[in-house]
Design a protein around this motif. Structure first.
Motif, PDB file in Angstrom:
ATOM      1  N   ASN A 206       0.841  -1.197   0.000  1.00  0.00           N
ATOM      2  CA  ASN A 206       0.000   0.000   0.000  1.00  0.00           C
ATOM      3  C   ASN A 206       0.874   1.243   0.000  1.00  0.00           C
ATOM      4  O   ASN A 206       2.008   1.209   0.473  1.00  0.00           O
ATOM      5  N   TRP A 217      -3.686  10.777  -0.138  1.00  0.00           N
ATOM      6  CA  TRP A 217      -4.197   9.602  -0.846  1.00  0.00           C
ATOM      7  C   TRP A 217      -3.592   8.363  -0.230  1.00  0.00           C
ATOM      8  O   TRP A 217      -2.422   8.341   0.131  1.00  0.00           O
ATOM      9  N   GLY A 219      -3.835   3.882  -0.733  1.00  0.00           N
ATOM     10  CA  GLY A 219      -4.472   2.748  -1.413  1.00  0.00           C
ATOM     11  C   GLY A 219      -3.420   1.760  -1.848  1.00  0.00           C
ATOM     12  O   GLY A 219      -2.223   1.981  -1.656  1.00  0.00           O
ATOM     13  N   ALA A 222      -1.162  -0.977  -6.763  1.00  0.00           N
ATOM     14  CA  ALA A 222      -1.660  -1.213  -8.116  1.00  0.00           C
ATOM     15  C   ALA A 222      -2.599  -0.099  -8.569  1.00  0.00           C
ATOM     16  O   ALA A 222      -2.756   0.159  -9.767  1.00  0.00           O
ATOM     17  N   GLU A 223      -3.256   0.569  -7.608  1.00  0.00           N
ATOM     18  CA  GLU A 223      -4.208   1.614  -7.975  1.00  0.00           C
ATOM     19  C   GLU A 223      -3.561   2.990  -8.042  1.00  0.00           C
ATOM     20  O   GLU A 223      -4.222   3.982  -8.360  1.00  0.00           O
ATOM     21  N   GLN A 226      -3.825   4.926 -11.401  1.00  0.00           N
ATOM     22  CA  GLN A 226      -5.147   5.360 -11.854  1.00  0.00           C
ATOM     23  C   GLN A 226      -5.911   6.087 -10.757  1.00  0.00           C
ATOM     24  O   GLN A 226      -7.135   6.068 -10.720  1.00  0.00           O
ATOM     25  N   SER A 227      -5.204   6.716  -9.843  1.00  0.00           N
ATOM     26  CA  SER A 227      -5.901   7.315  -8.707  1.00  0.00           C
ATOM     27  C   SER A 227      -6.749   8.498  -9.121  1.00  0.00           C
ATOM     28  O   SER A 227      -7.780   8.781  -8.518  1.00  0.00           O
TER      29      SER A 227
END
Ligand SMILES: Nc1ncnc2c1ncn2[C@@H]1O[C@H](COP(=O)(O)OP(=O)(O)OP(=O)(O)O)[C@@H](O)[C@H]1O
Ligand SMILES: [Mg+2]
Lengths: 248, 260
Positions: A206, A217, A219, A222-223, A226-227
């Motif tokens: 993460n 932010w 997450g 992997a995300e 594309q955040s």
């Protein structure tokens, strides 16, 4: 496993942390990114109790870090400091084995030395550095000794403050692999601060981005691409233009 | 408003001073309590005994021998005005043992030991070594402060005792070689004149000054600000504070031991 709730810290009139909320699950690797001087190191030191936050709660395994036996609490942690923070009066191996030479984890000297040399090997240092003094090593070597010291007692929770700054790309790769290995194989929980985006991708489960004293932010890694978050996008692509001012 | 400004400044200065006194007292109490509670670090204590005690011997010896010699010359010159040259051994002994021995050794320790303790601990603070110690489950008060304070408490009285003897020897040397004193009579007069109280006060002052010197070094080191400037300020502040406190403590202790 580690939970920060509304943590604030002000130095003089400079509000560094303004309400940090962060959650790190057991056995995962969290990477904290953010501009220079945004308070990443301060956040880690707050968790360890080296800096007392002004407000907010910090929980490890559901209990507040300010309660209970401090020695037992700290025995669960390993920390690599940004400046390595080696004890310059002690030879390298005694730095690495510091915890194993005294206190509750004390072992016979020969065994402690053996462990130290093994840990040095894992950070890419030859046994002959063991008897040198920290001042005789290069900056990158000192950093790696600091890393060996952080992992020497095989702690459950490990903090790395910029583990790869000052290292060549190959050595940085070795260290990234090592951190990943410690999390995956030894099941440790890791928090790493880094400015190196390839490190982020190699180490992180993460990612959390600290900006303006809050987590902007967070997450799964992997995300991250594309955040849609303009701050994060600017940061990971290293653009001079964007919502984050270049002069701070 | 403007009339009250100096008062305000004075008040602030007094408050800062009182706050510092409070912090130093708390620090001293904590440091002393850690001396008596485990874990102990014998290796640290040993190296402190070496650096604070053993390695201070040359500077202490040189300071004492020159002072003792100069003292003998002055007392002889001064005494000659009253036909009292014969008091040289007695006054050298009392001067060295009661005052000059402890004070000069104390000040030398402040210069040599306090400064190096403060600079070392402040550098450790600035380079996060103190934080690193804490995270490695080692209390810096126990690992760094307690051994140094204990070592100073043990060795500075010894240094004062040695300084007293060397100072008297300096006076003896000058008196016998340049002032035509009889060696045996000189020694006799010295030994017969000194009282237990003189020696006890000398050693007690040594202990007090050692405590002050080590505590100030540790306190200023641990409270150091950031950067090289922080280290510089800590070192300067520690030596100033130690020197002034040693002289003040000397005055108080002289009062305690010798006002009747
Ligand atoms: N002990 C302290 N006293 C005063 N200010 C401090 C202290 N520690 C940190 N700061 C301030 O807090 C801010 C954040 O510092 P921190 O070291 O956490 O930054 P960082 O995010 O780790 O930056 P970098 O990536 O450059 O290491 C800085 O502006 C710094 O000046
Ligand atoms: Mg930092």
């Amino acid at each position: 496993m580690i939970r920060m709730e509304g943590v604030t810290k002000t130095f003089g009139d400079h509000a560094v942390l303004r309400g940090v909320d962060l959650n790190v699950e057991k056995g995962t690797s969290m990477v904290i990114i953010g501009g220079s001087g945004t308070g990443k190191s301060v956040a880690l030191k707050c968790i360890l109790g080296l800096i007392r936050p002004d407000r907010g709660k910090i929980l490890v395994d559901g209990t507040e870090t300010t309660t209970g036996d401090r020695d037992a609490f700290l025995a669960r942690f390993g920390m690599l400091f940004q400046g390595a923070a080696l004890f310059d009066s002690l030879p390298v191996w005694q730095n690495v084995a510091f915890r194993l030479l005294r206190g509750s984890l004390k072992r016979p000297q020969a065994e402690a030395r053996e462990i130290a040399i093994e840990k040095l090997r894992r950070v890419g240092l030859k046994p002959d550095v063991a008897d040198k003094l920290p001042a005789e090593l290069s900056g990158g070597m000192q950093k790696r000794v600091g890393l060996a010291r952080a992992i020497a007692a095989e702690p459950e929770i490990i903090f790395f403050d910029e583990p790869t700054t000052g290292l060549d790309p190959i050595m940085a790769g070795v260290i990234n692999d090592l951190i990943r290995e410690i999390v995956v194989e030894m099941g440790a929980t890791a928090m790493t601060i880094t400015h190196d985006m390839s490190s982020v991708r190699a180490i992180a489960d993460n990612v959390a981005m600290l900006h303006d004293g809050v987590i902007k932010w967070t997450g799964p890694v992997a995300e991250m691409d594309q955040s849609g978050d303009p701050y994060l996008d600017q940061f990971i692509h290293g653009r001079a233009e964007g919502p984050i001012q270049a002069v701070r | 408003m403007t009339l009250l400004a100096p008062l305000g400044a004075l008040g602030r200065a007094v408050l800062t001073f009182m706050a510092t006194v409070g912090r130093v007292s708390i620090f001293a109490a904590r440091a002393l309590s850690h001396i008596f509670r485990p874990p102990w670090y014998p290796r640290e204590l040993f190296s402190s005994l070496l650096t604070i005690g053993w390695l201070s011997l040359p500077v202490v010896g040189l300071t004492a021998i020159f002072t003792g010699g100069a003292l003998a010359l002055q007392i002889y010159a001064g005494g000659a005005r009253f036909n009292a040259e014969a008091v040289v051994p007695q006054i050298v002994a009392i001067g060295m043992v009661r005052e000059l021995g402890p004070v000069l050794v104390g000040l030398m320790i402040a210069a040599r030991v306090t400064s190096s303790i403060a600079a070392e601990i402040a550098t450790m603070k600035v380079t996060e070594q103190i934080d690193a110690l804490t995270t490695l489950s080692t209390n810096p008060m126990k690992y760094l402060v307690a051994p140094r304070v204990l070592a100073a408490l043990i060795t500075v009285p010894l240094l004062v005792g040695i300084g007293d003897i060397i100072g008297i020897a300096g006076g003896f040397g000058v008196a016998v070689h340049s002032l035509d004193f009889n060696p045996a009579t000189y020694l006799m007069n010295t030994v017969n004149f000194l009282e237990t109280r003189d020696v006890v006060s000398s050693l007690a002052k040594g202990a007090a000054f050692g405590l002050i010197a080590a505590l100030m070094g540790c306190f200023y080191g641990m409270e150091s600000g950031r950067g090289a400037q922080g280290v510089g300020r800590a070192t300067k502040g520690s030596v100033e504070a130690a020197a002034v406190l040693i002289l003040a403590a000397n005055f108080v202790l002289t009062g305690v031991f010798f006002s009747i």
